[in-house]
Design a protein around this motif. Structure first.
Motif, short mmCIF file in Angstrom:
data_model
loop_
_atom_site.label_atom_id
_atom_site.label_comp_id
_atom_site.label_asym_id
_atom_site.label_seq_id
_atom_site.Cartn_x
_atom_site.Cartn_y
_atom_site.Cartn_z
N THR A 33 0.79 -1.34 -0.01
CA THR A 33 -0.09 -0.19 0.12
C THR A 33 0.90 1.49 -0.06
O THR A 33 0.28 2.36 -0.14
CB THR A 33 -0.94 -0.18 1.33
OG1 THR A 33 -0.11 0.01 2.47
CG2 THR A 33 -1.85 -1.07 1.15
N SER A 34 2.27 1.24 0.09
CA SER A 34 2.99 2.36 0.19
C SER A 34 4.17 2.11 -0.63
O SER A 34 4.68 1.07 -0.94
CB SER A 34 3.04 2.67 1.71
OG SER A 34 4.09 1.75 2.21
N LEU A 112 3.76 0.14 -7.92
CA LEU A 112 4.08 1.43 -8.20
C LEU A 112 3.05 2.16 -8.92
O LEU A 112 2.69 3.35 -8.97
CB LEU A 112 5.74 1.76 -8.59
CG LEU A 112 6.73 1.45 -7.65
CD1 LEU A 112 8.06 1.33 -8.59
CD2 LEU A 112 6.81 2.44 -6.64
N ASP A 113 2.64 1.43 -10.04
CA ASP A 113 1.33 1.90 -11.00
C ASP A 113 0.11 1.85 -10.19
O ASP A 113 -0.87 2.89 -10.68
CB ASP A 113 1.26 1.03 -12.32
CG ASP A 113 2.55 0.89 -12.99
OD1 ASP A 113 3.15 1.88 -12.90
OD2 ASP A 113 2.75 0.13 -14.04
N GLN A 114 -0.07 1.09 -8.99
CA GLN A 114 -1.46 1.18 -8.17
C GLN A 114 -1.29 2.18 -7.18
O GLN A 114 -2.38 2.75 -6.72
CB GLN A 114 -1.74 0.00 -7.95
CG GLN A 114 -1.80 -1.36 -9.01
CD GLN A 114 -1.91 -2.61 -8.50
OE1 GLN A 114 -1.39 -2.65 -7.58
NE2 GLN A 114 -2.37 -3.34 -9.56
N ILE A 115 -0.24 2.33 -6.68
CA ILE A 115 -0.01 3.41 -5.45
C ILE A 115 0.00 4.83 -5.67
O ILE A 115 0.71 5.18 -6.58
CB ILE A 115 1.25 3.19 -4.63
CG1 ILE A 115 1.35 1.48 -3.95
CG2 ILE A 115 1.32 3.93 -3.23
CD1 ILE A 115 2.70 1.23 -3.59
N GLU A 116 -1.07 5.50 -5.03
CA GLU A 116 -1.18 6.90 -5.26
C GLU A 116 -0.32 7.83 -4.15
O GLU A 116 -0.33 7.21 -3.37
CB GLU A 116 -2.60 7.25 -5.21
CG GLU A 116 -3.61 6.59 -6.44
CD GLU A 116 -5.06 7.12 -6.30
OE1 GLU A 116 -5.32 7.77 -5.52
OE2 GLU A 116 -5.92 6.52 -7.14
N GLY A 117 0.06 8.93 -4.63
CA GLY A 117 0.88 9.82 -3.75
C GLY A 117 2.28 9.22 -3.44
O GLY A 117 2.85 8.43 -4.23
#
Length: 475
Positions: A33-34, A112-117
């Protein structure tokens, strides 16, 4: 060439056992998630499989008659399919751990393509690290399990190039040609280089692909593809333009000094030194002197003691054993416990060091007929390799090796590479790249010849790969 491929111990055995993995579709990934989760995931994108078995295929080893003979070492020495073991120091283990590392890199890229911010620079650095890990692991697989890359071999079999995490147990992949494999490696390499940053590594940064380590990989990649301009370009990013200084050359006499082999090995692989660019941990028992085929006094004489200098070589430092085996203290075997009483032996290996970059550039200079520039670099390195400084002229080299100036210099550089990287597995790649013939005589007196263009220079794929549909190397 399209086949079904089952790569066992793949990305998603990370979080459950192999038996469970074979019983269910591997879509039960750890939740990431991060960006910090991705950074932690990338620790496993570095392969713990050893390339030690490549040394036993070279002219650096011979039969040690009173050693313990180990089947998987003998199979390598005799250029046979290694099928007696799939554990440490075997082609099977390298195959599986390489694809496992690749799977971690692919999972990192997808996450990395899915995690925002998150910090954009940190994200880019992680993407660069994932790409370079994916490229390097495929590069090693290609150089072990395919023929050497050149114009004649471009159309031969490459290796499966995996670019996405698995979501099913069997996926169709093309093994493709060697040229296609190298194109994909180069794309990942070039995409990674501008993204990699050293800013996010602390303490053990040299266990990761730093900028220098990535450029060292590029130096090797372009030497192996005979793109000598680019090899020189990426080598210069580390060692600078013009004749080298001694910053990136270890003082071998100082390194090979100490009260124990463990101390000396730790000095050799010291991550605080500028010349050690990329260090990794490998699960291995390959340096145990009492196993199988090893270096002995005759080989040491051939490689080091009979030399163009007529001088003492500071690399001539070996521990002598009653088995007649001789071993340089380059590795310190340690142990990782998985229970109170069991675990895995491992060693720390310097996978990229600046001396290789220097030799890469020297060879590229020779291939471009820039012979004096190659010799100028050598004469700096030689001050820390020979007791009396080892300064040579081109005429010295030609008189000793014979042939044309360029041919003599190439033979000279390859002989010095052999001295420098003894017992580090790089000799196998030189044997492949320069179509060398190797003759082995085993403990029974039987002879095994590996021809200059021998198909067995592409090591046969593990049986677990071929029975699951991947095309075997021709024999």
């Amino acid at each position: 060439m399209k086949k079904n491929i089952l790569i066992t111990i793949f990305s998603l055995t990370l979080f459950f056992g192999c038996d469970d993995y074979l019983d269910e579709t591997p879509d039960n990934r750890q939740t990431i998630t991060s960006l910090d989760d991705v950074s932690e995931l990338l620790v496993s994108a570095y392969n713990e499989g050893s390339q030690f078995f490549l040394e036993w295929r070279t002219d650096n080893v011979t039969a040690i008659f009173d050693n313990t003979q180990v089947d998987w070492m003998t199979e390598n020495y005799q250029y046979r399919l290694v099928q007696s073991s799939t554990q440490q120091d075997t082609p099977s283990y390298l195959w599986e751990t390489s694809y496992n590392a690749i799977a971690h890199a692919n999972q990192a890229l997808e996450s990395l393509d899915q995690i925002e911010g998150g910090d954009a620079d940190f994200r880019n650095a992680l993407r660069g690290e994932a790409l370079i890990c994916r490229a390097y692991n495929h590069f090693i697989l290609a150089n072990v399990f395919s023929q050497h890359y050149n114009d004649a071999n471009k159309g031969t079999l490459g290796i499966p190039y995996i670019t996405a995490p698995e979501t099913s147990l069997k996926v169709e992949y093309e093994r493709g040609t060697l040229e296609e494999t190298y194109q994909l490696i180069e794309k990942d390499l070039l995409d990674a280089l501008p993204l990699i940053s050293d800013a996010y590594y602390t303490g053990l940064g040299k266990y990761h692909f730093t900028k220098s380590a990535a450029n060292a990989f590029a130096s090797r990649f372009y030497l192996f593809t005979q793109d000598y301009d680019k090899c020189i370009e990426y080598s210069n990013k580390i060692i600078g333009t013009g004749t080298i200084g001694t910053t990136y050359v270890r003082d071998m006499a100082a390194v090979f000094t100490g009260t124990s082999s463990a101390q000396i090995a730790d000095q050799f692989n010291d991550i605080t030194q500028a010349y050690n660019l990329f260090v990794s941990r490998k699960e291995s028992t390959g340096d145990r002197y009492y196993f199988g085929y090893r270096t002995n006094t005759n080989i040491i004489n051939q490689i080091l003691r009979i030399n163009i200098q007529g001088d003492s070589d500071e690399r001539d430092y070996f521990y002598n054993y009653g088995t007649q085996a001789r071993s340089q203290p380059k590795y310190n075997e340690l142990f990782r416990y998985t229970t109170a009483t069991t675990g895995f032996p491992y060693i720390v290996v310097t996978e990229f060091r600046s001396e290789e970059v220097i030799f890469n550039r020297m060879e590229s200079y020779v291939m471009q007929n820039r012979l004096q520039e190659a010799l100028d670099d050598y004469n700096v390195l030689a001050t820390l390799r020979y007791a009396n400084g080892g300064q040579l002229t081109l005429q010295n080299v030609v008189d000793y090796f014979g042939g044309s100036d360029q041919d003599a210099m190439l033979e000279f550089v390859l002989s010095e590479r052999r001295k420098e990287f003894l017992n580090e597995s790089l000799r196998w790649f030189d044997i492949k790249r320069h179509s060398m013939e190797v003759t082995h005589i085993d403990v029974n007196g039987d002879t095994y010849v590996l021809g200059a263009e021998d198909l067995r220079k592409a090591i046969q794929l593990p049986q677990r790969a071929t029975v699951n549909g991947i095309e075997a190397n021709p024999r």
